[in-house]
Design an enzyme around this catalytic site. Structure first.
Site, PDB file in Angstrom:
ATOM      1  N   GLN A 162      36.698  49.046  50.647  1.00  0.00           N
ATOM      2  CA  GLN A 162      37.009  48.333  49.398  1.00  0.00           C
ATOM      3  C   GLN A 162      37.601  47.006  49.853  1.00  0.00           C
ATOM      4  O   GLN A 162      38.765  46.927  50.224  1.00  0.00           O
ATOM      5  CB  GLN A 162      37.988  49.144  48.534  1.00  0.00           C
ATOM      6  CG  GLN A 162      38.562  48.378  47.327  1.00  0.00           C
ATOM      7  CD  GLN A 162      37.505  47.770  46.418  1.00  0.00           C
ATOM      8  OE1 GLN A 162      36.481  48.379  46.126  1.00  0.00           O
ATOM      9  NE2 GLN A 162      37.703  46.528  45.996  1.00  0.00           N
ATOM     10  N   GLN A 193      37.634  43.832  48.211  1.00  0.00           N
ATOM     11  CA  GLN A 193      38.361  42.961  47.292  1.00  0.00           C
ATOM     12  C   GLN A 193      39.807  43.459  47.172  1.00  0.00           C
ATOM     13  O   GLN A 193      39.991  44.674  47.112  1.00  0.00           O
ATOM     14  CB  GLN A 193      37.696  42.980  45.902  1.00  0.00           C
ATOM     15  CG  GLN A 193      38.133  41.779  45.071  1.00  0.00           C
ATOM     16  CD  GLN A 193      37.511  41.740  43.679  1.00  0.00           C
ATOM     17  OE1 GLN A 193      36.851  42.668  43.263  1.00  0.00           O
ATOM     18  NE2 GLN A 193      37.732  40.675  42.959  1.00  0.00           N
ATOM     19  N   GLY A 211      37.783  51.722  39.352  1.00  0.00           N
ATOM     20  CA  GLY A 211      36.727  52.309  38.537  1.00  0.00           C
ATOM     21  C   GLY A 211      35.376  51.987  39.151  1.00  0.00           C
ATOM     22  O   GLY A 211      34.518  52.839  39.336  1.00  0.00           O
ATOM     23  N   GLY A 212      35.215  50.714  39.464  1.00  0.00           N
ATOM     24  CA  GLY A 212      33.967  50.294  40.075  1.00  0.00           C
ATOM     25  C   GLY A 212      34.185  49.040  40.886  1.00  0.00           C
ATOM     26  O   GLY A 212      35.193  48.350  40.723  1.00  0.00           O
ATOM     27  N   MET A 213      33.247  48.782  41.790  1.00  0.00           N
ATOM     28  CA  MET A 213      33.303  47.562  42.585  1.00  0.00           C
ATOM     29  C   MET A 213      31.883  47.028  42.702  1.00  0.00           C
ATOM     30  O   MET A 213      30.960  47.743  43.098  1.00  0.00           O
ATOM     31  CB  MET A 213      33.901  47.858  43.972  1.00  0.00           C
ATOM     32  CG  MET A 213      33.963  46.637  44.878  1.00  0.00           C
ATOM     33  SD  MET A 213      35.061  45.352  44.217  1.00  0.00           S
ATOM     34  CE  MET A 213      34.224  43.883  44.788  1.00  0.00           C
ATOM     35  N   GLU A 214      31.757  45.747  42.371  1.00  0.00           N
ATOM     36  CA  GLU A 214      30.438  45.127  42.201  1.00  0.00           C
ATOM     37  C   GLU A 214      29.781  44.733  43.515  1.00  0.00           C
ATOM     38  O   GLU A 214      29.189  43.647  43.608  1.00  0.00           O
ATOM     39  CB  GLU A 214      30.589  43.895  41.297  1.00  0.00           C
ATOM     40  CG  GLU A 214      31.450  42.745  41.874  1.00  0.00           C
ATOM     41  CD  GLU A 214      32.928  42.840  41.578  1.00  0.00           C
ATOM     42  OE1 GLU A 214      33.434  43.974  41.415  1.00  0.00           O
ATOM     43  OE2 GLU A 214      33.597  41.792  41.516  1.00  0.00           O
ATOM     44  N   HIS A 260      29.677  46.650  33.261  1.00  0.00           N
ATOM     45  CA  HIS A 260      30.632  45.712  33.864  1.00  0.00           C
ATOM     46  C   HIS A 260      30.209  45.313  35.277  1.00  0.00           C
ATOM     47  O   HIS A 260      30.093  44.125  35.591  1.00  0.00           O
ATOM     48  CB  HIS A 260      32.023  46.358  33.872  1.00  0.00           C
ATOM     49  CG  HIS A 260      33.088  45.485  34.451  1.00  0.00           C
ATOM     50  ND1 HIS A 260      33.921  44.717  33.674  1.00  0.00           N
ATOM     51  CD2 HIS A 260      33.444  45.225  35.738  1.00  0.00           C
ATOM     52  CE1 HIS A 260      34.745  44.031  34.450  1.00  0.00           C
ATOM     53  NE2 HIS A 260      34.475  44.329  35.716  1.00  0.00           N
ATOM     54  N   GLU A 261      29.967  46.306  36.108  1.00  0.00           N
ATOM     55  CA  GLU A 261      29.649  45.980  37.507  1.00  0.00           C
ATOM     56  C   GLU A 261      28.304  45.263  37.607  1.00  0.00           C
ATOM     57  O   GLU A 261      28.131  44.356  38.414  1.00  0.00           O
ATOM     58  CB  GLU A 261      29.678  47.239  38.381  1.00  0.00           C
ATOM     59  CG  GLU A 261      30.971  48.050  38.336  1.00  0.00           C
ATOM     60  CD  GLU A 261      32.251  47.239  38.505  1.00  0.00           C
ATOM     61  OE1 GLU A 261      32.210  46.133  39.093  1.00  0.00           O
ATOM     62  OE2 GLU A 261      33.314  47.691  38.028  1.00  0.00           O
ATOM     63  N   HIS A 286      28.644  41.597  36.826  1.00  0.00           N
ATOM     64  CA  HIS A 286      29.143  40.796  37.952  1.00  0.00           C
ATOM     65  C   HIS A 286      27.994  40.187  38.769  1.00  0.00           C
ATOM     66  O   HIS A 286      28.215  39.241  39.516  1.00  0.00           O
ATOM     67  CB  HIS A 286      30.007  41.643  38.890  1.00  0.00           C
ATOM     68  CG  HIS A 286      31.457  41.719  38.513  1.00  0.00           C
ATOM     69  ND1 HIS A 286      32.247  40.615  38.333  1.00  0.00           N
ATOM     70  CD2 HIS A 286      32.272  42.795  38.317  1.00  0.00           C
ATOM     71  CE1 HIS A 286      33.487  41.001  38.035  1.00  0.00           C
ATOM     72  NE2 HIS A 286      33.532  42.313  38.014  1.00  0.00           N
ATOM     73  N   GLU A 323      36.430  38.213  36.276  1.00  0.00           N
ATOM     74  CA  GLU A 323      36.654  39.428  35.475  1.00  0.00           C
ATOM     75  C   GLU A 323      36.596  39.185  33.966  1.00  0.00           C
ATOM     76  O   GLU A 323      36.125  40.032  33.215  1.00  0.00           O
ATOM     77  CB  GLU A 323      37.986  40.083  35.869  1.00  0.00           C
ATOM     78  CG  GLU A 323      38.057  40.528  37.333  1.00  0.00           C
ATOM     79  CD  GLU A 323      36.969  41.528  37.744  1.00  0.00           C
ATOM     80  OE1 GLU A 323      36.330  42.125  36.852  1.00  0.00           O
ATOM     81  OE2 GLU A 323      36.745  41.684  38.960  1.00  0.00           O
ATOM     82  N   ASP A 331      46.604  42.045  45.055  1.00  0.00           N
ATOM     83  CA  ASP A 331      46.246  43.348  44.474  1.00  0.00           C
ATOM     84  C   ASP A 331      46.995  43.617  43.171  1.00  0.00           C
ATOM     85  O   ASP A 331      46.742  44.599  42.491  1.00  0.00           O
ATOM     86  CB  ASP A 331      46.554  44.492  45.458  1.00  0.00           C
ATOM     87  CG  ASP A 331      45.504  44.585  46.550  1.00  0.00           C
ATOM     88  OD1 ASP A 331      44.358  44.164  46.312  1.00  0.00           O
ATOM     89  OD2 ASP A 331      45.836  45.060  47.651  1.00  0.00           O
ATOM     90  N   TYR A 390      41.101  40.161  32.604  1.00  0.00           N
ATOM     91  CA  TYR A 390      39.965  40.845  31.975  1.00  0.00           C
ATOM     92  C   TYR A 390      39.916  40.545  30.474  1.00  0.00           C
ATOM     93  O   TYR A 390      38.917  40.065  29.954  1.00  0.00           O
ATOM     94  CB  TYR A 390      40.053  42.375  32.151  1.00  0.00           C
ATOM     95  CG  TYR A 390      39.800  42.858  33.553  1.00  0.00           C
ATOM     96  CD1 TYR A 390      40.764  42.725  34.540  1.00  0.00           C
ATOM     97  CD2 TYR A 390      38.603  43.467  33.908  1.00  0.00           C
ATOM     98  CE1 TYR A 390      40.540  43.180  35.833  1.00  0.00           C
ATOM     99  CE2 TYR A 390      38.373  43.926  35.203  1.00  0.00           C
ATOM    100  CZ  TYR A 390      39.347  43.773  36.153  1.00  0.00           C
ATOM    101  OH  TYR A 390      39.116  44.219  37.427  1.00  0.00           O
ATOM    102  N   LYS A 449      44.273  52.930  38.086  1.00  0.00           N
ATOM    103  CA  LYS A 449      44.479  52.699  36.655  1.00  0.00           C
ATOM    104  C   LYS A 449      44.731  54.008  35.907  1.00  0.00           C
ATOM    105  O   LYS A 449      45.524  54.051  34.981  1.00  0.00           O
ATOM    106  CB  LYS A 449      43.239  51.992  36.102  1.00  0.00           C
ATOM    107  CG  LYS A 449      43.146  51.974  34.594  1.00  0.00           C
ATOM    108  CD  LYS A 449      41.790  51.460  34.128  1.00  0.00           C
ATOM    109  CE  LYS A 449      41.524  51.741  32.687  1.00  0.00           C
ATOM    110  NZ  LYS A 449      40.941  52.865  32.176  1.00  0.00           N
TER     111      LYS A 449
END
Ligand code: BES
Ligand code: ZN
Length: 676
Positions: free
Chosen positions: A175, A177, A304-307, A331-332, A335, A354, A410, A418, A594
């Protein structure tokens, strides 16, 4: 902290110029600088979270040659950078690293030979990591670094087989980002630099390796993998994963990678992905990345997700069986335009990624699942802003942050980047009308494709291509207020949701009279309606009220993480200790920040809760990602528990029912619901 002042020509070449700014003072007639051409200006790009010096030298390509070692929990091998030297006086290449052992640095000589270069690794800064300075006065076109990562690399998680779905093979994923790529590749870790990349990766034979690149659905699991990412990407989009992963197609250019036990559920949940890609293309132009696949990770994934380009990383917690959380895919995928194509130049402008993405996400949800679903999601998002702004430092309520506002990248305010970001775009859409706004947005993605974007540059583009062409709709002052001011402007559009009105009425009736909505009604509620029902509750109820809800709807033990995220904190604040056992299991099973942080925060409010939180954390920690571990540790360290163990709050302000405030910040506050 690095501050670069790019010269006009370099900045223009790199696409970092604020479009349309006047050269001042300009002796030439205006016609010599046509409006469509960027005028020569200098713009200071400050990335306070990177040691790299992009004004001097820039990576244009990265070639990785790595081995995955599950026993040692390391990646090791070489990174080779193709370099473009911009400053002829530059004498060194400065890279970002964190917890990496550097064995060797070499430069490719004019004669085509690799020769050793001197290097120095500075002491570690707690946030930035260690600056790696490589002496390169000859300006080699390529530099190669040999290295090994640490088992504690902040950007990687190594999972024992027991922490996976299948329980038989180990798993590893990255991960990167915001600034964690530097913990698994030494590199210029700033989004203002883009590069292509390729990789050769060796892994144990039974592990499938995937990257944010051209994964082949038919790849043989032979322990030897090669990847290519021919489009230029910023460093935070570098990604890798390895484990017992299989592929199933969703459509012609999309599919799911997951552990064998998960893949069919994922295929069913994400069945609309191909349609989403088509819809997004119709609205915003071609999808420029080839395939779009999803990788379902174990539940410890901290987001939740990463693009990651071509391969979105996703939490399994959105697989709830009714597609109610697939806005994550929207969402992803979004991106792929906002973020991966047009990229914030530094994390101070995170909202450009975002906020734009949340707006596009909602448009895709509307197109695929209808306006009612989109409006419910909007209302939940806006409620988050209103709630968060009750206590959030005003300087973090600005879309464009100032240097120093964000110590740790972070920790940005998600409500601001968002939701306020998306709200601003909805405001523009409302004022200009959908057609005009859509065509501006599509144009914006095209004009700045594969470039870095700053808030100043966006504002210039807005003024030039939207405001000036459609006069009298939005003033400069309104733009300034939205972008640089705190809070939500009074001109913010409202959202109405018929379904939420029903939910609000049900809640208010229950808190007043104790009679619950019939199961025939709640049986059809989606995740969003449950979230609304719970979020509108007073801060604390009586334990017997929670018991009544639980008996009727079986909320304790819910497999739906979004519901759990709201239910367990309410249970804890209400002294409903019967929920503790399942709450503990939830906190151990899920590592998505989250979803679990609200429960930890509610727990540490009381001494009894804090003790329970510590106990659960001790058990859960081996399975948590370093990012989640950091957040939980911080919540526990900052705890100021009340002397009393978890007991129901006394009647008083704490029990005031929350305003169904989500509709608008300027709405009058309705009277609190009766809780007695
Ligand atoms: N890019 C983000 C995740 C991220 C942001 C990681 C900042 C590190 C720093 C991703 O696109 C995202 O926004 N994920 C959301 C899901 C989404 C549906 C709002 C998340 O993880 O909650
Ligand atoms: Zn995002």
């Amino acid at each position: 902290m690095r501050k670069m002042l790019l010269s006009a020509s370099i900045a223009a070449a790199l696409g970092l110029v604020a479009v349309g700014c006047e050269r001042s003072p300009s002796p030439e007639p205006a016609s010599s600088t046509p409006a469509t051409q960027p005028a020569a200006v200098t713009e200071a790009i400050t990335d306070e979270h990177s040691y790299a010096e992009p004004g001097k030298v820039r990576t244009t390509d990265l070639a990785l040659d790595l081995a995955v070692d599950f026993d040692e929990k390391t990646l090791s091998g070489t990174a080779t950078y193709s370099l473009e030297w911009l400053d002829r006086n530059a004498g060194q290449l400065v890279l970002d690293t964190r917890d990496i052992s550097i064995h060797k640095a070499e430069g490719l000589s004019a004669e085509g030979e690799w020769t050793a270069l001197e290097f120095a690794l500075a002491d570690k800064d707690p946030i930035l990591g260690s600056k790696l300075t490589i002496q390169a006065p000859e300006h080699p076109t390529q530099v190669r670094v040999t290295y090994t990562t640490s088992p504690e690399a902040s950007g990687l998680q190594w999972l024992e087989p027991s922490m996976t779905e299948g329980k038989t093979s180990p798993f590893m994923f990255s991960q990167s980002q915001q600034i964690h790529a530097r913990s698994w590749v030494p590199l210029q870790d700033t989004p203002s630099i883009r590069f292509t990349y390729s990789a050769k990766v060796k892994a144990p034979k039974d592990a499938m390796v995937l990257m944010s690149a051209d994964n082949d659905p038919a790849a043989a699991r032979d322990g030897d993998y090669t990847f290519k990412m021919p489009q230029k990407i910023p460093s935070y989009l570098l990604a890798i994963a390895a484990g017992d992963l299989v592929f199933k197609p969703l459509g012609e250019r999309s599919g799911v990678w997951a552990e064998p036990a998960m893949v069919d559920k994922a295929v069913a949940e994400f069945a609309d992905t191909e349609k989403m890609i088509d819809t997004a293309e119709q609205m915003y132009g071609p999808y420029r990345w080839g395939r779009y696949d999803l990788l379902v990770l174990p539940p410890s994934f901290p987001y939740g997700g990463m693009e990651n380009p071509r391969l979105t990383f996703a939490t399994p917690t959105v697989i709830v069986g009714d597609k109610s959380l697939v806005s994550l895919v929207a969402h992803e995928l979004a991106h792929s335009w906002s973020g991966n194509l047009v990229t914030f130049a530094t994390d101070k402008d995170a909202w450009l990624n975002e906020g734009f993405t949340s707006y596009v996400e909602n448009r895709l949800v509307e197109a695929l699942f209808g306006k009612e679903q989109a409006d419910m999601e909007t209302a939940i998002g806006r409620a988050e802003v209103v709630e968060e702004y009750k206590t959030l430092d005003p300087k973090l309520q600005r879309l464009a942050l100032k240097p120093g506002d964000l110590a740790n990248p972070d920790d940005s305010s998600s409500a601001t980047v968002y939701q306020k970001g998306a709200w601003f775009l909805s405001f523009l859409e409302q004022r200009f009308g959908r057609e005009v706004f859509d065509s501006w947005l599509k144009g914006y993605f095209d004009r700045h494709a594969f470039q870095s974007m700053t808030t100043a540059k966006l504002v210039e583009d807005l003024k030039q291509n939207l405001l000036a062409k459609n006069p009298g709709k939005v003033t400069d002052a309104e733009i300034q207020e939205w972008v640089y001011g705190p809070g939500i402007p009074a001109s913010a559009p409202r959202v109405e949701s018929r379904k939420f009105s029903t939910v609000d009425a049900a809640r208010i009736a229950w808190t007043g009279s104790g009679s619950l909505p019939d199961k025939s009604i709640t049986g059809a509620w989606s995740t969003q309606e449950w979230v609304r029902f719970l979020e509108g509750m007073p801060d604390a109820l009586k334990p017997e009220q929670l018991r009544q809800l639980d008996e009727a709807y079986k909320l304790t033990g819910t497999p739906n993480g979004e519901i759990a995220q709201r239910w367990y904190p309410l249970a804890e604040r209400s002294g409903y200790v019967e929920a503790r056992a399942e709450m503990g299991k939830f906190l151990e099973r899920v590592g998505r920040r989250k979803l679990i942080m609200p429960t930890y925060k509610a727990l540490v409010e009381t001494q009894g809760g804090l003790a329970f939180a510590q106990q659960v954390f001790a058990k859960a920690k081996p399975g948590y990602h370093p990012i989640t571990t950091g957040s939980v540790q911080e919540a526990i360290a900052n705890a100021k528990p009340k002397a009393d163990p978890a007991v129901p709050a006394k009647p008083g302000p704490a029990q005031t029912a929350k305003v169904p405030e989500t509709l608008h910040p300027s709405d009058p506050v309705p009277p609190p619901a009766e809780t007695e």
